[in-house]
Write a protein that holds these residues in place. Sequence first.
Motif, PDB file in Angstrom:
ATOM      1  N   LEU A  24       1.807   7.533  -8.149  1.00  0.00           N
ATOM      2  CA  LEU A  24       1.589   6.156  -7.485  1.00  0.00           C
ATOM      3  C   LEU A  24       2.212   4.892  -7.967  1.00  0.00           C
ATOM      4  CD1 LEU A  24      -1.927   6.679  -6.104  1.00  0.00           C
ATOM      5  CD2 LEU A  24       0.030   7.532  -5.238  1.00  0.00           C
ATOM      6  N   THR A  25       2.770   4.080  -7.082  1.00  0.00           N
ATOM      7  CA  THR A  25       3.317   2.779  -7.631  1.00  0.00           C
ATOM      8  C   THR A  25       2.621   1.729  -7.060  1.00  0.00           C
ATOM      9  OG1 THR A  25       5.041   3.100  -5.972  1.00  0.00           O
ATOM     10  CG2 THR A  25       5.748   3.700  -8.338  1.00  0.00           C
ATOM     11  N   HIS A  26       2.996   1.625  -5.731  1.00  0.00           N
ATOM     12  CA  HIS A  26       2.222   0.771  -4.942  1.00  0.00           C
ATOM     13  C   HIS A  26       0.584   0.483  -4.920  1.00  0.00           C
ATOM     14  CE1 HIS A  26       6.104  -1.013  -3.813  1.00  0.00           C
ATOM     15  NE2 HIS A  26       6.390   0.165  -3.425  1.00  0.00           N
ATOM     16  N   SER A  27       0.274   1.836  -4.637  1.00  0.00           N
ATOM     17  CA  SER A  27      -1.208   1.871  -4.958  1.00  0.00           C
ATOM     18  C   SER A  27      -1.961   1.290  -6.099  1.00  0.00           C
ATOM     19  CB  SER A  27      -1.846   3.212  -4.704  1.00  0.00           C
ATOM     20  OG  SER A  27      -1.664   3.549  -3.578  1.00  0.00           O
ATOM     21  N   VAL A  28      -1.013   1.371  -7.263  1.00  0.00           N
ATOM     22  CA  VAL A  28      -1.316   0.699  -8.370  1.00  0.00           C
ATOM     23  C   VAL A  28      -1.414  -0.661  -8.533  1.00  0.00           C
ATOM     24  CG1 VAL A  28      -0.675   0.675 -10.949  1.00  0.00           C
ATOM     25  CG2 VAL A  28      -0.646   2.824  -9.873  1.00  0.00           C
ATOM     26  N   GLY A  29      -0.276  -0.972  -7.721  1.00  0.00           N
ATOM     27  CA  GLY A  29      -0.269  -2.553  -7.860  1.00  0.00           C
ATOM     28  C   GLY A  29      -1.441  -3.290  -6.805  1.00  0.00           C
ATOM     29  N   ALA A  30      -1.726  -2.561  -5.786  1.00  0.00           N
ATOM     30  CA  ALA A  30      -2.772  -3.192  -4.924  1.00  0.00           C
ATOM     31  C   ALA A  30      -4.203  -3.127  -5.551  1.00  0.00           C
ATOM     32  CB  ALA A  30      -2.989  -2.258  -3.856  1.00  0.00           C
ATOM     33  N   THR A  31      -4.549  -2.141  -6.357  1.00  0.00           N
ATOM     34  CA  THR A  31      -5.841  -2.097  -7.196  1.00  0.00           C
ATOM     35  C   THR A  31      -5.762  -2.811  -8.393  1.00  0.00           C
ATOM     36  OG1 THR A  31      -5.591   0.244  -6.443  1.00  0.00           O
ATOM     37  CG2 THR A  31      -7.404  -0.203  -8.141  1.00  0.00           C
ATOM     38  N   THR A  32      -4.646  -3.038  -9.060  1.00  0.00           N
ATOM     39  CA  THR A  32      -4.579  -4.001 -10.122  1.00  0.00           C
ATOM     40  C   THR A  32      -4.660  -5.440  -9.669  1.00  0.00           C
ATOM     41  OG1 THR A  32      -3.197  -2.354 -11.578  1.00  0.00           O
ATOM     42  CG2 THR A  32      -3.287  -4.679 -11.948  1.00  0.00           C
ATOM     43  N   GLY A  33      -4.193  -5.548  -8.617  1.00  0.00           N
ATOM     44  CA  GLY A  33      -4.143  -6.962  -7.795  1.00  0.00           C
ATOM     45  C   GLY A  33      -5.700  -7.320  -7.546  1.00  0.00           C
ATOM     46  N   CYS A  34      -6.183  -6.326  -7.027  1.00  0.00           N
ATOM     47  CA  CYS A  34      -7.608  -6.577  -6.596  1.00  0.00           C
ATOM     48  C   CYS A  34      -8.632  -6.749  -7.872  1.00  0.00           C
ATOM     49  CB  CYS A  34      -7.990  -5.574  -5.752  1.00  0.00           C
ATOM     50  SG  CYS A  34      -7.520  -5.101  -4.050  1.00  0.00           S
ATOM     51  N   TRP A  66      -5.832   5.492  -0.415  1.00  0.00           N
ATOM     52  CA  TRP A  66      -5.550   4.418   0.319  1.00  0.00           C
ATOM     53  C   TRP A  66      -7.125   3.575   0.030  1.00  0.00           C
ATOM     54  CZ3 TRP A  66      -4.206   6.390   5.782  1.00  0.00           C
ATOM     55  CH2 TRP A  66      -2.848   6.753   5.891  1.00  0.00           C
ATOM     56  N   LEU A  67      -7.989   4.202  -0.603  1.00  0.00           N
ATOM     57  CA  LEU A  67      -9.212   3.814  -0.989  1.00  0.00           C
ATOM     58  C   LEU A  67      -9.536   3.483  -2.441  1.00  0.00           C
ATOM     59  CD1 LEU A  67     -11.612   6.319   0.792  1.00  0.00           C
ATOM     60  CD2 LEU A  67     -11.133   3.960   1.438  1.00  0.00           C
ATOM     61  N   GLN A  68      -8.219   3.405  -3.100  1.00  0.00           N
ATOM     62  CA  GLN A  68      -8.087   2.904  -4.523  1.00  0.00           C
ATOM     63  C   GLN A  68      -8.639   1.553  -4.600  1.00  0.00           C
ATOM     64  OE1 GLN A  68      -5.296   3.288  -7.333  1.00  0.00           O
ATOM     65  NE2 GLN A  68      -4.674   5.328  -6.975  1.00  0.00           N
ATOM     66  N   PRO A  69      -7.906   0.751  -3.960  1.00  0.00           N
ATOM     67  CA  PRO A  69      -8.385  -0.905  -3.999  1.00  0.00           C
ATOM     68  C   PRO A  69      -9.763  -1.223  -3.384  1.00  0.00           C
ATOM     69  CG  PRO A  69      -6.762  -0.868  -2.361  1.00  0.00           C
ATOM     70  CD  PRO A  69      -6.903   0.598  -2.870  1.00  0.00           C
ATOM     71  N   VAL A  70     -10.676  -0.425  -2.662  1.00  0.00           N
ATOM     72  CA  VAL A  70     -11.791  -0.428  -1.925  1.00  0.00           C
ATOM     73  C   VAL A  70     -12.938  -0.098  -2.889  1.00  0.00           C
ATOM     74  CG1 VAL A  70     -13.054   0.087  -0.110  1.00  0.00           C
ATOM     75  CG2 VAL A  70     -10.819  -0.349   0.277  1.00  0.00           C
ATOM     76  N   LEU A  71     -12.747   0.965  -3.724  1.00  0.00           N
ATOM     77  CA  LEU A  71     -13.838   1.666  -4.404  1.00  0.00           C
ATOM     78  C   LEU A  71     -13.622   1.845  -6.031  1.00  0.00           C
ATOM     79  CD1 LEU A  71     -14.628   4.601  -1.857  1.00  0.00           C
ATOM     80  CD2 LEU A  71     -15.812   2.509  -2.314  1.00  0.00           C
ATOM     81  N   PHE A  72     -12.473   0.937  -6.606  1.00  0.00           N
ATOM     82  CA  PHE A  72     -12.454   0.963  -7.846  1.00  0.00           C
ATOM     83  C   PHE A  72     -13.418   0.541  -8.835  1.00  0.00           C
ATOM     84  CE2 PHE A  72     -11.038  -3.276  -7.014  1.00  0.00           C
ATOM     85  CZ  PHE A  72     -11.203  -3.995  -8.245  1.00  0.00           C
ATOM     86  N   LEU A  73     -14.272  -0.254  -8.208  1.00  0.00           N
ATOM     87  CA  LEU A  73     -15.489  -0.969  -8.682  1.00  0.00           C
ATOM     88  C   LEU A  73     -16.878   0.010  -8.676  1.00  0.00           C
ATOM     89  CD1 LEU A  73     -15.354  -4.733  -7.957  1.00  0.00           C
ATOM     90  CD2 LEU A  73     -14.648  -3.809 -10.015  1.00  0.00           C
ATOM     91  N   SER A  74     -16.787   1.145  -8.028  1.00  0.00           N
ATOM     92  CA  SER A  74     -17.732   2.031  -8.077  1.00  0.00           C
ATOM     93  C   SER A  74     -18.391   2.411  -9.415  1.00  0.00           C
ATOM     94  CB  SER A  74     -17.490   3.156  -6.940  1.00  0.00           C
ATOM     95  OG  SER A  74     -16.364   3.896  -7.408  1.00  0.00           O
ATOM     96  N   PRO A  75     -17.492   2.905 -10.153  1.00  0.00           N
ATOM     97  CA  PRO A  75     -18.085   3.209 -11.594  1.00  0.00           C
ATOM     98  C   PRO A  75     -19.066   1.911 -12.301  1.00  0.00           C
ATOM     99  CG  PRO A  75     -15.963   3.981 -11.319  1.00  0.00           C
ATOM    100  CD  PRO A  75     -16.123   2.903 -10.330  1.00  0.00           C
TER     101      PRO A  75
END
Length: 498
Positions: free
Chosen positions: A138-148, A328-337
Amino acid sequence: MSAIPLQSPLRSVRQLASENPGLLFVLLYFAFQVVFLTIISNGAGVDDAEQLAYVGALQWGYGGSQPPLYTWINSVAGDVFGIRMSTVFLVKFGMLASLFVSVYGGARLLGMRKAVAAAGMVGVFLLPQIAWESQRTLTHSVGATTGCAWAFLAFAWHMKSRSSLSAALLGLGIAAGLLGKFNAGFFLVGLILAGLSVPAYRAVLLSSKSILTLAAFFAAVTPTGLWALSHMDNLLARSHKFQINEGGQFIVSRLHGEWKLFLNGVLFSGVALVFFAVAWWRSRAQQITPKAGLTDGETFLGRVLLFALAAVFVGVLVSGAAEVKDRWLQPVLFLSPLYLAMLLGRYIASDVPLKRFAIVGALCGLAVIPILAVNILYAYEGGAPSIGQLDYGKLYAATRADGHYVTVVSDGPQLPGNLRLYDQSLSPIHWEMPNAAARIRFPALFVWFGEAPNPVVQGLMQGAGVTNPPTDIKHITLGYKYYPDQTKAVSYVVIPAR
């Protein structure tokens, strides 16, 4: 006046290891990945090849329905370090490292204990879409989650600092998430709603300094927003993947979309949930009832996840999207841990479960290293070896022997992007680029997979003024580095300056 003693680098590392072992692990982990994957990689896969095709071209927008943040960072890195695989990996793993560190820093600024913050950070390795898919392709998903994650850190800092600088940085952090990928908007909506729902944070968000937040946000996103409005075809190029109102079924498509949201939401955090449940069960004798209620930071964390998921739910309901993929849920749920770590730290007297949660996360991250290496070198994709293992050097030598060219044109970024690894001066063009045909400069190499004529490439030729199809098309067979018995046909033609 006595001299101020300077710490040696080794002593600084030892201090970091003793005070923040989780941070040291994350930084060393991703630094190792940059070096290791650079050594074993042959060429770029599809997503990374797309980035190679855009490196050096700082624009307000690009093709393929993707916002520009990740490509901007790659372009700057390419100008500084050169267009090579090491740069591609440096960007990806540098952003992933900053994601993990931002989770830790945000948690600490929100008042959570160091053990909770560290477990929540290292626990991100328990999310397969980040620990595995983000490293693999992945590329843009990394950018989205990192931006979040940057937005989360900026929010936490602003709630503590409440300064003009922190207000402006919060606006830039929110903009970074949206410029990473548009689905980050769900998390960002959740972030703001959660902040407004906590009285202490609401007072900060509604203060006069928020004018700076809004100004910074709009200054950052407006140029790209205007570009998107003037390039709607590019903006909507991949909208079919959402399967909106699939088959004309108004209700069925929405029900299916909500089911996919629930299913993939559970699967996304499934590994973390399993190890959380194990830690919770093993520590049931140490469970306590806290005397104090949830802190503002803890309340905010839980509500971010709740409101972000609610935003996705509403989005599916309104749009009629029948497909919600787990990535697509990467930037939504990355804080779950981090949320799970917060529960362990709050309701269990001992820190042992937190340490176990972090150790399991670290072990999962370490397990990815050899598995990812085997995947890059030997895995099959769609019945063939990885496309990154093709002998692009042979293709470059053959095409250069046929004549000089300054532009490489294809129906996708794979071939132009990888050829650029051999000549950084080449200008790659593929059909998803806005105004692709108008960008072509001659002499130009037109290249595509297969031996049959490619209608997309032919259309680009005609758009560039080549009215008569060339008859001197050549074919070459490329082998795979680790599967020499497997081959792939490539066709090409060099059209001289006109």
